[in-house]
Design a protein around this motif. Structure first.
Motif, PDB file in Angstrom:
ATOM      1  N   PRO A 139       0.967  -1.325   0.005  1.00  0.00           N
ATOM      2  CA  PRO A 139       0.036  -0.023  -0.106  1.00  0.00           C
ATOM      3  C   PRO A 139       0.935   1.219  -0.065  1.00  0.00           C
ATOM      4  CG  PRO A 139       0.098  -0.933   2.227  1.00  0.00           C
ATOM      5  CD  PRO A 139       0.708  -1.847   1.442  1.00  0.00           C
ATOM      6  N   THR A 140       0.215   2.537  -0.585  1.00  0.00           N
ATOM      7  CA  THR A 140       1.123   3.654  -0.551  1.00  0.00           C
ATOM      8  C   THR A 140       0.819   4.016   0.696  1.00  0.00           C
ATOM      9  OG1 THR A 140       0.433   3.990  -2.774  1.00  0.00           O
ATOM     10  CG2 THR A 140       1.013   5.918  -1.680  1.00  0.00           C
ATOM     11  N   GLN A 141      -0.192   3.716   1.582  1.00  0.00           N
ATOM     12  CA  GLN A 141      -0.394   4.145   3.008  1.00  0.00           C
ATOM     13  C   GLN A 141      -1.335   3.390   3.627  1.00  0.00           C
ATOM     14  OE1 GLN A 141      -2.020   8.153   2.204  1.00  0.00           O
ATOM     15  NE2 GLN A 141      -4.022   7.361   2.748  1.00  0.00           N
ATOM     16  N   GLY A 142      -1.482   2.962   4.788  1.00  0.00           N
ATOM     17  CA  GLY A 142      -2.379   2.207   5.648  1.00  0.00           C
ATOM     18  C   GLY A 142      -1.560   1.032   6.020  1.00  0.00           C
ATOM     19  N   ARG A 143      -2.296   0.069   6.654  1.00  0.00           N
ATOM     20  CA  ARG A 143      -1.913  -1.020   7.217  1.00  0.00           C
ATOM     21  C   ARG A 143      -2.748  -2.496   6.835  1.00  0.00           C
ATOM     22  NH1 ARG A 143      -0.845  -0.932  13.608  1.00  0.00           N
ATOM     23  NH2 ARG A 143      -2.826   0.009  13.378  1.00  0.00           N
ATOM     24  N   ILE A 144      -2.251  -3.367   6.351  1.00  0.00           N
ATOM     25  CA  ILE A 144      -2.969  -4.792   6.070  1.00  0.00           C
ATOM     26  C   ILE A 144      -2.345  -5.629   7.283  1.00  0.00           C
ATOM     27  CG2 ILE A 144      -3.421  -6.415   4.465  1.00  0.00           C
ATOM     28  CD1 ILE A 144      -2.491  -4.147   2.278  1.00  0.00           C
ATOM     29  N   SER A 145      -3.363  -6.665   7.535  1.00  0.00           N
ATOM     30  CA  SER A 145      -2.946  -7.637   8.463  1.00  0.00           C
ATOM     31  C   SER A 145      -3.835  -8.823   7.886  1.00  0.00           C
ATOM     32  CB  SER A 145      -3.411  -7.616   9.763  1.00  0.00           C
ATOM     33  OG  SER A 145      -3.362  -8.792  10.622  1.00  0.00           O
ATOM     34  N   VAL A 146      -3.120 -10.060   7.499  1.00  0.00           N
ATOM     35  CA  VAL A 146      -3.525 -11.371   7.035  1.00  0.00           C
ATOM     36  C   VAL A 146      -3.479 -12.203   8.068  1.00  0.00           C
ATOM     37  CG1 VAL A 146      -3.768 -12.914   5.343  1.00  0.00           C
ATOM     38  CG2 VAL A 146      -3.033 -10.734   4.521  1.00  0.00           C
ATOM     39  N   LEU A 147      -4.688 -12.494   8.804  1.00  0.00           N
ATOM     40  CA  LEU A 147      -4.792 -13.366  10.024  1.00  0.00           C
ATOM     41  C   LEU A 147      -3.427 -13.169  10.982  1.00  0.00           C
ATOM     42  CD1 LEU A 147      -5.763 -16.605   8.217  1.00  0.00           C
ATOM     43  CD2 LEU A 147      -6.999 -14.730   8.714  1.00  0.00           C
ATOM     44  N   GLY A 148      -3.215 -11.619  11.031  1.00  0.00           N
ATOM     45  CA  GLY A 148      -2.231 -11.425  12.001  1.00  0.00           C
ATOM     46  C   GLY A 148      -0.886 -11.282  11.619  1.00  0.00           C
ATOM     47  N   VAL A 149      -0.723 -11.704  10.258  1.00  0.00           N
ATOM     48  CA  VAL A 149       0.774 -11.639   9.394  1.00  0.00           C
ATOM     49  C   VAL A 149       0.473 -10.267   8.635  1.00  0.00           C
ATOM     50  CG1 VAL A 149       2.269 -12.552   8.045  1.00  0.00           C
ATOM     51  CG2 VAL A 149       0.908 -14.037   9.605  1.00  0.00           C
ATOM     52  N   SER A 150       1.704  -9.574   8.662  1.00  0.00           N
ATOM     53  CA  SER A 150       1.837  -8.171   7.889  1.00  0.00           C
ATOM     54  C   SER A 150       2.294  -8.700   6.376  1.00  0.00           C
ATOM     55  CB  SER A 150       2.720  -7.377   8.482  1.00  0.00           C
ATOM     56  OG  SER A 150       3.271  -6.462   7.503  1.00  0.00           O
ATOM     57  N   PRO A 151       2.002  -8.252   5.390  1.00  0.00           N
ATOM     58  CA  PRO A 151       2.460  -8.670   4.071  1.00  0.00           C
ATOM     59  C   PRO A 151       4.041  -8.390   3.901  1.00  0.00           C
ATOM     60  CG  PRO A 151       0.434  -7.613   3.893  1.00  0.00           C
ATOM     61  CD  PRO A 151       0.796  -7.696   4.912  1.00  0.00           C
ATOM     62  N   GLN A 152       4.159  -7.559   4.938  1.00  0.00           N
ATOM     63  CA  GLN A 152       5.764  -7.304   4.863  1.00  0.00           C
ATOM     64  C   GLN A 152       6.733  -8.306   5.429  1.00  0.00           C
ATOM     65  OE1 GLN A 152       6.486  -3.426   7.002  1.00  0.00           O
ATOM     66  NE2 GLN A 152       5.011  -2.184   5.644  1.00  0.00           N
ATOM     67  N   HIS A 153       6.084  -9.493   5.631  1.00  0.00           N
ATOM     68  CA  HIS A 153       6.813 -10.531   5.889  1.00  0.00           C
ATOM     69  C   HIS A 153       6.178 -11.693   5.064  1.00  0.00           C
ATOM     70  CE1 HIS A 153       6.673  -8.413   9.897  1.00  0.00           C
ATOM     71  NE2 HIS A 153       7.894  -8.746   9.985  1.00  0.00           N
ATOM     72  N   PRO A 154       7.083 -11.689   3.930  1.00  0.00           N
ATOM     73  CA  PRO A 154       6.768 -12.561   2.598  1.00  0.00           C
ATOM     74  C   PRO A 154       6.778 -13.940   3.222  1.00  0.00           C
ATOM     75  CG  PRO A 154       8.550 -11.398   2.122  1.00  0.00           C
ATOM     76  CD  PRO A 154       8.203 -10.484   3.288  1.00  0.00           C
ATOM     77  N   GLU A 155       7.770 -14.325   3.751  1.00  0.00           N
ATOM     78  CA  GLU A 155       8.089 -15.827   4.016  1.00  0.00           C
ATOM     79  C   GLU A 155       7.085 -16.348   4.769  1.00  0.00           C
ATOM     80  OE1 GLU A 155      10.077 -13.244   5.323  1.00  0.00           O
ATOM     81  OE2 GLU A 155      11.986 -13.526   3.753  1.00  0.00           O
ATOM     82  N   LYS A 156       6.345 -15.399   5.750  1.00  0.00           N
ATOM     83  CA  LYS A 156       5.308 -16.258   6.464  1.00  0.00           C
ATOM     84  C   LYS A 156       4.076 -16.053   5.770  1.00  0.00           C
ATOM     85  CE  LYS A 156       6.917 -14.560  11.202  1.00  0.00           C
ATOM     86  NZ  LYS A 156       6.745 -13.804  12.400  1.00  0.00           N
ATOM     87  N   LEU A 157       3.901 -14.867   4.887  1.00  0.00           N
ATOM     88  CA  LEU A 157       2.612 -14.793   4.272  1.00  0.00           C
ATOM     89  C   LEU A 157       2.166 -15.827   3.072  1.00  0.00           C
ATOM     90  CD1 LEU A 157       0.273 -12.691   4.000  1.00  0.00           C
ATOM     91  CD2 LEU A 157       1.603 -11.649   2.155  1.00  0.00           C
ATOM     92  N   CYS A 158       3.487 -16.356   2.414  1.00  0.00           N
ATOM     93  CA  CYS A 158       3.519 -17.131   1.332  1.00  0.00           C
ATOM     94  C   CYS A 158       2.863 -18.454   2.011  1.00  0.00           C
ATOM     95  CB  CYS A 158       4.804 -17.295   0.439  1.00  0.00           C
ATOM     96  SG  CYS A 158       6.153 -18.227   1.386  1.00  0.00           S
ATOM     97  N   ARG A 159       3.082 -19.082   3.034  1.00  0.00           N
ATOM     98  CA  ARG A 159       2.937 -20.242   3.356  1.00  0.00           C
ATOM     99  C   ARG A 159       1.240 -20.113   3.922  1.00  0.00           C
ATOM    100  NH1 ARG A 159       6.411 -23.815   4.792  1.00  0.00           N
ATOM    101  NH2 ARG A 159       8.539 -23.489   4.605  1.00  0.00           N
ATOM    102  N   LEU A 160       0.823 -18.795   4.390  1.00  0.00           N
ATOM    103  CA  LEU A 160      -0.534 -18.587   4.468  1.00  0.00           C
ATOM    104  C   LEU A 160      -1.639 -18.367   3.563  1.00  0.00           C
ATOM    105  CD1 LEU A 160      -2.016 -18.042   7.475  1.00  0.00           C
ATOM    106  CD2 LEU A 160      -1.711 -15.643   6.931  1.00  0.00           C
ATOM    107  N   VAL A 161      -1.091 -17.949   2.446  1.00  0.00           N
ATOM    108  CA  VAL A 161      -2.054 -17.502   1.260  1.00  0.00           C
ATOM    109  C   VAL A 161      -1.578 -18.398  -0.036  1.00  0.00           C
ATOM    110  CG1 VAL A 161      -2.471 -15.472  -0.106  1.00  0.00           C
ATOM    111  CG2 VAL A 161      -2.094 -15.151   2.013  1.00  0.00           C
ATOM    112  N   GLY A 162      -2.737 -18.740  -0.764  1.00  0.00           N
ATOM    113  CA  GLY A 162      -2.781 -19.266  -1.984  1.00  0.00           C
ATOM    114  C   GLY A 162      -3.312 -18.425  -2.851  1.00  0.00           C
ATOM    115  N   TYR A 163      -2.890 -18.248  -4.181  1.00  0.00           N
ATOM    116  CA  TYR A 163      -3.170 -17.171  -5.094  1.00  0.00           C
ATOM    117  C   TYR A 163      -3.423 -17.789  -6.616  1.00  0.00           C
ATOM    118  CZ  TYR A 163      -3.554 -12.623  -7.512  1.00  0.00           C
ATOM    119  OH  TYR A 163      -3.910 -11.640  -8.297  1.00  0.00           O
TER     120      TYR A 163
END
Length: 317
Positions: free
Chosen positions: A59-83
């Motif tokens: 995001p240009t601004q603001g915050r996102i949380s994916v089940l408590g994980v920030s998208p700024q931590h890709p190693e954790k996020l990729c295990r959590l998300v399927g696209y």
């Protein structure tokens, strides 16, 4: 929004700009488990929102949380998300089996586990017979299904599906929808965008209505429809004397239009105030003995809300 809820996908005042072009603007929302459908025309921000959940763009601004994980931590996020992306992007020369297997190797699974998961995922989407064929030789529908298989092969808790029904024949669409429902029922977050709106309406636990980068409304479809207040609601009344009902309605300011349906056994009306209409209908029944077979909203679905959105945008342009 204080803190991050580990059971929600949360957006807090999120905006994304591509130079001077708006992707989404000032979005605050929470997506619970189940099937959530993103509805809106091309350019409304659906893919931007999905890509940010997956960490593909920030995001240009603001915050996102994916089940408590920030998208700024890709190693954790990729295990959590399927696209499952809308557009194809396959490495050259791979079979369907190799496409899934090589993806799973990146997660550190042992070879036997990669093989098991690959076969299971391909079986779920009905591609085991084509597992050893090159993806380049797949039909559009088969390519769509192998992308679905890859999206769920590592057993993610969040499944992001951008136009996942594109290219699927009716049987494959029905099978895919059954899978979405299965994933939603077991507690996954399934986020779907689709223009096949009658199917979206059937499977959605909630919808998010997007227009020009803004969230116009969110919630169950009935509550979303009620939020589109500037659009008159259509109601179909099946009764024995529709002409009598029409004559009583035309005196009301909130009734925009009323017309007798083709079989002359009902009245289709548009009203800005459904509550006032229902009160009036009760009075007409008491006063005249009107026999009413049924009363139901004629537009309480995703397709109608979507059409309202398109019409509103067209009028504004």
């Amino acid at each position: 929004m204080s803190g991050h809820n580990n059971s929600l996908i949360s957006f807090e005042n999120v905006s994304r700009f591509y130079g001077e072009v708006l992707g989404i603007n000032n979005v605050t929302l929470s997506i619970p488990p189940g099937i959530t459908s993103l509805v809106g025309p091309n350019g409304s921000g659906k893919t931007t929102l999905m890509n940010m959940v997956c960490g593909l763009i920030r995001p240009t601004q603001g915050r996102i949380s994916v089940l408590g994980v920030s998208p700024q931590h890709p190693e954790k996020l990729c295990r959590l998300v399927g696209y499952c992306a809308q557009f194809d992007a396959f490495p050259k020369g791979l079979t369907g089996y190799q496409f899934i297997y090589s993806f799973l190797m990146m997660f550190g699974f042992l070879p036997a586990e990669c093989d098991r998961r690959t076969r299971e995922a391909l079986g779920l989407v009905g591609l085991m017979d084509a597992a050893n064929r090159h993806v380049a030789a797949y039909s559009k529908g088969m390519r769509q299904r192998v992308k679905l298989a890859q999206a769920i092969a590592h057993d993610p808790r969040v499944i992001i599906l951008d136009e996942p029904l594109n290219g699927l024949d009716p049987l494959a669409r029905a099978e895919a929808i059954a899978l979405f429902r299965q994933w939603g029922d077991k507690g996954c977050h399934v986020v779907v965008s689709s223009h096949i709106l009658h199917e979206v309406d059937r499977i959605s636990d909630q919808v998010i209505l997007l227009s020009q980068g803004y969230v116009v409304a969110e919630g169950q479809i009935h509550s979303v429809r009620s939020e589109v207040k500037e659009q008159p609601m259509q109601i179909l009344v099946r009764c024995d004397r529709p002409a009598l009902l029409a004559s009583r309605l035309f005196a009301q300011d909130h009734v925009v239009e009323a017309k007798i349906v083709a079989d002359s056994k009902g009245l289709l009306l548009r009203t800005r105030d459904a509550d006032s209409f229902y009160l009036l209908l009760n009075r007409v029944i008491l006063d005249s003995g009107l026999e009413v077979e049924s009363v139901a909203p004629a537009d309480d679905d995703v397709n109608s809300v979507y059409q309202y959105l398109i019409g509103a945008e067209g009028a504004a342009q």
